[in-house]
Structure formats: structure tokens, C-alpha cells
Design a protein around this motif. Structure first.
Motif, PDB file in Angstrom:
ATOM      1  N   LYS A  20     -39.014  28.074  -4.231  1.00  0.00           N
ATOM      2  CA  LYS A  20     -37.687  27.863  -3.626  1.00  0.00           C
ATOM      3  C   LYS A  20     -37.652  26.562  -2.825  1.00  0.00           C
ATOM      4  CE  LYS A  20     -36.274  32.685  -3.236  1.00  0.00           C
ATOM      5  NZ  LYS A  20     -35.969  33.787  -2.305  1.00  0.00           N
ATOM      6  N   MET A  24     -35.224  23.408  -3.509  1.00  0.00           N
ATOM      7  CA  MET A  24     -34.374  22.862  -2.446  1.00  0.00           C
ATOM      8  C   MET A  24     -34.596  21.360  -2.295  1.00  0.00           C
ATOM      9  SD  MET A  24     -32.034  23.413  -0.240  1.00  0.00           S
ATOM     10  CE  MET A  24     -31.990  25.187  -0.224  1.00  0.00           C
ATOM     11  N   THR A  25     -35.833  20.916  -2.421  1.00  0.00           N
ATOM     12  CA  THR A  25     -36.137  19.493  -2.335  1.00  0.00           C
ATOM     13  C   THR A  25     -35.470  18.720  -3.464  1.00  0.00           C
ATOM     14  OG1 THR A  25     -38.251  19.977  -1.282  1.00  0.00           O
ATOM     15  CG2 THR A  25     -38.009  17.808  -2.283  1.00  0.00           C
ATOM     16  N   LEU A  28     -31.658  18.629  -2.809  1.00  0.00           N
ATOM     17  CA  LEU A  28     -31.340  17.687  -1.741  1.00  0.00           C
ATOM     18  C   LEU A  28     -31.445  16.244  -2.228  1.00  0.00           C
ATOM     19  CD1 LEU A  28     -30.669  17.259   1.248  1.00  0.00           C
ATOM     20  CD2 LEU A  28     -33.116  17.269   1.686  1.00  0.00           C
TER      21      LEU A  28
END
Length: 72
Positions: A20, A24-25, A28
Motif C-alpha cells: 500500500k 501511495m508513492t 503521489l
């Protein structure tokens, strides 16, 4: 607890949390790419515009992107 147990996707592992976090990285990074492309396109259009207010607005932006010292 061994390293492979800690990295597993089971109840005792951190595998799902790490997956996760990696997702998310990536999300972003993609969001920053889109925002940067939009802002860059708007500044480029303002710099190339024949309109005086748009050209004046677009003038300090590229000089400030090199560092805040060059703005002041």
C-alpha cells in the motif's frame, strides 16, 4: 521472527502495508507530474502570449523556479 515472515502478506507480516505504501508513492508521483505539467503549461502559455498582463504574470515564474534568491 524471520525476515521472510515479516515481509509476508499474512497476519504477522508487513507485506500488505508495504505494498500500500508503494502504491501511495506511485500515485503521489503521478499526481505531482500532472500538477507540474498543468502549471508549466499555463506559465508557458502566459510567456508566449501577446497579451501584456499575461506576459507580465508569466515573466517572474521561471526566474523564481531556479531558487528564491533569484526572485528577491
Amino acid at each position: 521472527m524471520s525476515l521472510m515472515q515479516m515481509l509476508s502478506f499474512g497476519d504477522t507480516g508487513w507485506g500488505m502495508a508495504l505494498l500500500k505504501a508503494a502504491l501511495m508513492t506511485v500515485l503521489l508521483t503521478l499526481a505531482a507530474l500532472v500538477v507540474g505539467a498543468l502549471v508549466g503549461s499555463l506559465v508557458a502559455m502566459a510567456k508566449l502570449s501577446k497579451s501584456v498582463p499575461c506576459d507580465t504574470w508569466g515573466m517572474p515564474i521561471p526566474s523564481c523556479s531556479g531558487g528564491f534568491r533569484s526572485c528577491w
